[in-house]
Design an enzyme around this catalytic site. Structure first.
Site, short mmCIF file in Angstrom:
data_model
loop_
_atom_site.label_atom_id
_atom_site.label_comp_id
_atom_site.label_asym_id
_atom_site.label_seq_id
_atom_site.Cartn_x
_atom_site.Cartn_y
_atom_site.Cartn_z
N ASN A 1 40.49 43.21 32.43
CA ASN A 1 41.04 44.16 33.40
C ASN A 1 42.52 43.80 33.57
O ASN A 1 42.86 42.85 34.27
CB ASN A 1 40.34 44.02 34.76
CG ASN A 1 38.86 44.34 34.68
OD1 ASN A 1 38.38 44.88 33.68
ND2 ASN A 1 38.12 44.02 35.74
N ASN B 1 32.06 41.08 36.26
CA ASN B 1 33.37 41.71 36.43
C ASN B 1 34.24 40.82 37.32
O ASN B 1 33.92 40.56 38.47
CB ASN B 1 33.23 43.09 37.07
CG ASN B 1 34.58 43.76 37.24
OD1 ASN B 1 35.15 44.29 36.30
ND2 ASN B 1 35.13 43.67 38.44
N GLU B 2 35.36 40.34 36.72
CA GLU B 2 36.35 39.55 37.47
C GLU B 2 35.71 38.43 38.26
O GLU B 2 36.12 38.11 39.37
CB GLU B 2 37.13 40.48 38.41
CG GLU B 2 37.84 41.58 37.69
CD GLU B 2 38.89 42.26 38.55
OE1 GLU B 2 38.75 42.26 39.78
OE2 GLU B 2 39.84 42.79 37.98
N LYS C 1 43.16 55.55 41.80
CA LYS C 1 43.52 55.38 40.39
C LYS C 1 42.82 56.40 39.49
O LYS C 1 42.98 56.39 38.27
CB LYS C 1 43.20 53.96 39.92
CG LYS C 1 44.05 52.90 40.63
CD LYS C 1 43.96 51.55 39.95
CE LYS C 1 44.78 50.52 40.71
NZ LYS C 1 44.15 50.18 42.01
N TYR D 1 49.82 46.25 39.17
CA TYR D 1 49.86 45.10 40.08
C TYR D 1 50.94 44.09 39.69
O TYR D 1 51.46 43.34 40.51
CB TYR D 1 48.50 44.40 40.11
CG TYR D 1 47.44 45.19 40.80
CD1 TYR D 1 46.29 45.58 40.13
CD2 TYR D 1 47.59 45.61 42.12
CE1 TYR D 1 45.32 46.34 40.77
CE2 TYR D 1 46.62 46.37 42.76
CZ TYR D 1 45.49 46.73 42.08
OH TYR D 1 44.53 47.48 42.70
N TRP E 1 40.79 52.79 34.28
CA TRP E 1 40.27 52.65 35.64
C TRP E 1 41.04 53.61 36.52
O TRP E 1 42.21 53.40 36.80
CB TRP E 1 40.44 51.21 36.17
CG TRP E 1 39.73 51.02 37.46
CD1 TRP E 1 40.28 51.08 38.71
CD2 TRP E 1 38.33 50.78 37.64
NE1 TRP E 1 39.30 50.88 39.66
CE2 TRP E 1 38.09 50.71 39.03
CE3 TRP E 1 37.25 50.63 36.78
CZ2 TRP E 1 36.83 50.49 39.56
CZ3 TRP E 1 36.00 50.42 37.28
CH2 TRP E 1 35.80 50.33 38.68
#
Ligand code: GCU
Length: 638
Positions: free
Chosen positions: A418, A362-363, A519, A424, A498
């Site tokens: 994502n 993840n990321e 969130k 953002y 998310w």
């Protein structure tokens, strides 16, 4: 036969931060409070748990194992002062053989360490790494001839069902120690014996009942019996399902030959005050809420979840993305740990029909470190997944700033991103641009949204909601857009909101409520469904939905006010204010209008025989309680 005894009760916990010792029952975390109040300063160190027990009844040659279902993050296990085993990884099952050190009276001691290091994942992420023995602990007595207990903490039975022209091919392999013959029996959901055969054999079952997602999650059960001279000496079992699936980069996900667009949510497992130390009740509550919203898939982020939750997913018919916490920052010294956590996840959860994809990271490109080593490790993990499990697909969740051509995004079978375009990054329209760019560049690479979302706090409201204001209204507007965006791009293999639930991230300071990520479509304690929950329920659920938004936005300014209604009850939607019909709305799922604000407004909406209502008041100035100016930061990223 094996005897399993739960030993959650009566542990002596020594909190190393102040060297206090308390008696408590498991499951437990020492970060339930300081891990949820912000400051990124929760206690990370080594604490100890001790449990005394009398030697259980055992025959000559019997063995005694201890089994831990989840200890975060590293554990050293001792019995009567002797080192039994150690384990690195806070989300999987592991076991130790206590037999060599067993006495009449015994002291089991566990040193648990969640301190920062560069070898065990996760180290940097937007969630709290709660320390503790936070899942069940069991003692297991087995005879000298028994099913394996030392292999990556798994249930030593591998069930490989495939479907060909309506017939079910089945191979079952069980691993045993010592002597004996293994007999395999298959039972249907009603408990009727379907067939028996020898360990490792292939059988074909005609007209099998498919595991068919939410509609019909049909489960069979395998029982493996170890017999010595015809007598059963050990027995294990597991459920499974017959299903087929594939992903088409142009048409999305298919289940049992039919298009089955995966539309669902991500789930973190923590709760207020108790962190990850859950009981079955919390897992069942989460599943009920996910079923209510109408999701058909869950991304179980960012780590291996409790075995029991995967069972609930099998029973509910959810399509699951399971993953390891290889997250945010690639650490070359952590490569062996990614491999062991991946092996444990796959071997421990292999038989669940609900699991379709293994998420490798993840990321992971966020910190831009050791790029070459990162790619090599992803190739190794991808190969490991295919070697352990050729029946499922591999994927990963890419960082938003990871460009479409980044090598890390082209290793696994399929990929998801994502993307927080509209949160953002300003501009909800950028979602359309980004996905069109990727699909144009890589038309044959299946892509999904592994995360997208916006903070929404039920106490914050605005007549002019905007990005980053943390209001419930902006969160709802954001998700209204994303639902229509996904409808315009049906080839996405899966989309995961998310997040289903608010969760703790001690490194955050968001919207005046430090330590929390808001969130979620539902609040942390699962007591409140935000407005955005209902737009999804209106799109996804088969249940009747008529929801008047903004009930918590009581004090409103201006001559007119926005009225938003989510409904799957067809049209028209009628809006009344103080008994007078003020609007008749046409639309699909989302209905919007403005009504003149009177001093007091008793608003009622009607559609398809249903009603919903709320009362609003006109005020001259915005209610200061609705607006927060402090905190919108994430210190964990530094
Ligand atoms: C990231 C990350 C999540 C995090 C989320 C957020 O994509 O994967 O773990 O919580 O963004 O910022 O809310």
């Amino acid at each position: 036969m094996r005897k399993i005894t739960n030993i959650n009760k009566n542990w002596q916990f020594t909190y190393r931060k102040d060297n206090t010792t308390t008696t408590l029952d498991l499951p437990h975390t020492w970060n339930g409070i300081d891990g949820q109040d912000g400051g990124n300063d929760y206690y990370r160190g080594t604490c100890t748990y001790e449990h005394t027990f009398e030697k259980p009844e055992m025959k000559e040659g019997d063995l005694l194992y201890v089994e831990f279902k989840g200890v975060n993050a590293s554990a050293k296990v001792y019995l009567n002062g002797n080192k039994v085993c150690s384990h690195d990884g806070g989300y999987s099952t592991f076991r130790g053989n206590l037999t060599p050190y067993l006495q009449e009276s015994n002291v089991l001691k566990v040193e648990v360490d969640n301190s920062a290091n560069d070898t065990v994942y996760p180290q940097r992420a937007d969630f709290t790494f709660y320390g503790g023995i936070y899942r069940d602990v069991n003692l297991i007595v087995v005879g000298q001839n028994h099913f394996e207990l030392d292999y990556y903490g798994c249930n030593p039975i591998k069930i490989e069902p495939t479907v060909k022209n309506g017939a079910g091919e089945l191979k079952v392999t069980a691993w045993n120690v010592g002597e004996g013959e293994v007999e395999i029996s298959v039972y249907d959901a009603e408990g009727t014996l379907v067939t028996t055969f020898k360990n490792g054999e292939h059988v074909t079952l005609e007209n099998v009942h498919l595991w068919n997602g939410l509609e019909d999650p049909y489960l069979y059960r395998v029982v493996a019996t170890l017999k010595v001279d015809g007598e059963a000496v050990d027995e294990i079992s597991a459920r499974f399902g017959f299903r087929s699936f594939h992903v088409d980069p142009q048409k999305g996900f298919f289940l049992n030959g039919k298009s089955y667009p995966l539309r669902g949510v991500c789930r973190h497992q923590d709760r207020p005050g108790i962190g990850n130390a859950l009981t079955h009740k919390e897992h069942e509550e989460d599943m009920a809420i996910i079923k209510e919203i109408g999701a058909n898939t869950i991304r179980l982020a960012h780590y291996q979840h409790d075995d029991y939750f995967y069972d609930l997913c099998d029973e509910a018919g959810m399509v699951i993305w399971a993953e390891i916490p290889y997250i945010s920052k690639h650490m070359p010294t952590g490569n062996p740990n990614t491999e062991s956590q991946m092996k444990e996840l796959i071997l421990q959860q292999f038989n669940h029909p609900s699991i379709f994809v293994w998420g490798v990271s993840n990321e992971i490109t966020m910190m831009k470190t050791d790029k070459k080593d990162l790619i090599e490790n992803h190739k190794k993990l991808n190969d490991l997944c295919h070697q352990l499990d050729p029946s499922r697909l591999t994927t990963l969740a890419c960082f938003a700033a990871c460009g479409p051509g980044n090598k890390s995004a082209h290793i696994t079978d399929i990929v998801s991103w994502n993307l927080y375009l509209g949160w953002y990054v300003p501009g909800l329209f950028l979602n359309d641009w980004w996905i069109k760019l990727f699909h144009a560049l890589y038309p044959n690479r299946a892509i999904g949204y592994s995360e997208y979302g916006a903070e929404g706090m039920p106490n914050l409201h605005s007549a002019k909601p905007k990005r980053f204001d943390n209001t419930e209204e902006y969160q709802a507007i954001y998700h209204e857009y994303m639902l229509e965006f996904f409808a315009r791009n049906p080839y996405l293999w899966a989309t995961h909101v998310w997040n289903m639930f608010d969760f703790a991230a001690d490194g955050r300071d968001q919207g005046g409520d430090p330590g929390m990520n808001h969130k979620g479509l539902v609040n942390f304690s699962r007591t409140l469904k935000k407005d955005a929950f209902y737009v999804y329920k209106a799109y996804w659920s088969k249940e009747p939905v008529l929801h008047l938004s903004g009930k918590r936005y009581v004090n409103r300014t201006g001559k007119k006010t926005n009225i938003t209604v989510y409904s799957n009850m067809g049209t028209p939607v009628e809006v009344y204010n103080n008994g007078k019909l003020v609007a008749t709305l046409e639309g699909n799922k989302v209905f919007k209008t403005k009504i003149v604000l009177e001093k007091e407004n008793n608003v009622v909406v009607k559609a398809g025989g249903l009603e919903d209502q709320a009362t609003f008041y006109h005020v001259d100035k915005p209610d200061p309680a609705y607006i927060v100016t402090s905190g919108n930061s994430m210190s964990w990223e530094k």
